[in-house]
Design a protein around this motif. Structure first.
Motif: not given
Length: 218
Positions: A191-213
């Motif tokens: 983890p890095e303080p500068e990128t943690i928010r974007e990292d987590v946002e991308k992981l959530l989007r992947f789970a919500n969009e790609r895994i679901k579909e």
């Protein structure tokens, strides 16, 4: 052994430095823990949460009940380098190398096929992958780093690769996988303080969009 004035002075200097490092390192780790906790929680927006302190200034484990979109639970464990220890910190840099964030996302959709991307040379002891003999293998490159891909279908790896390439620093991800047996989406990363928010946002989007579909859930 007789202590000379030079040895005694050296011991006193080391003790003073150790004391200074303890307070500075403790403050640094506490600030990192608070930043990661606050940043991840603001992105995930859990309906319920539980934290387990790992002891000292090592880190913590968080379990978030999300129950929204395709995410049932979001769990993570943060382990930090012992910055508070003047003497152990250099050893930890050699053994642990960096702070670690272990993320486990439990979706509602059922993951049907297994897929892994593992950064080459990262593990000193290879993780146990139960179905490894049955998986196809090849080496791919993501963000200038080589990853070992293990998969049942190539399109699954292509989707994981696309996720890594969308992250601010793809090389920070050391292992990413989807496992049908436990139905989890797993990520081990630096983890890095500068990128943690974007990292987590991308992981959530992947789970919500790609895994679901699909392709993983069908």
């Amino acid at each position: 052994m007789e202590l000379t004035s030079g040895i005694l002075l050296g011991i006193m200097v080391l003790a003073a430095l150790a004391s200074i490092q303890f307070y500075k390192g403790r403050k640094w780790n506490l600030q990192l823990m608070y930043h990661y906790l606050q940043s991840i929680e603001e992105v995930v927006k859990p309906e319920d949460k539980d934290y387990v302190w790992l002891g000292g200034y090592i880190g913590f484990r968080a379990v978030y009940k999300v129950n929204r979109d395709n995410i049932r639970k979001f769990e993570y464990t943060l382990t930090l380098l012992p910055r508070q220890s003047l003497f152990y910190f250099p050893i930890a840099l050699l053994t642990s190398r960096h702070d670690k964030l272990y993320v486990v996302i439990k979706p509602f959709a059922q993951i049907k096929r297994e897929a892994h991307l593992i950064q080459k040379g990262y593990y000193r002891m290879r993780p146990d992958i139960e179905n490894e003999p049955l998986l196809q293998k090849e080496i791919i490159e993501v963000g200038g780093r080589k990853y070992e891909a293990l998969f049942e279908k190539r399109r699954d790896v292509e989707n994981l690769k696309a996720l890594l390439e969308s992250l601010p620093k793809p090389h920070n991800v050391k292992h990413i996988s989807l496992t049908p047996k436990t139905n989890v989406f797993y990520v081990l990363m630096k983890p890095e303080p500068e990128t943690i928010r974007e990292d987590v946002e991308k992981l959530l989007r992947f789970a919500n969009e790609r895994i679901k579909e699909s392709p993983f859930s069908s």
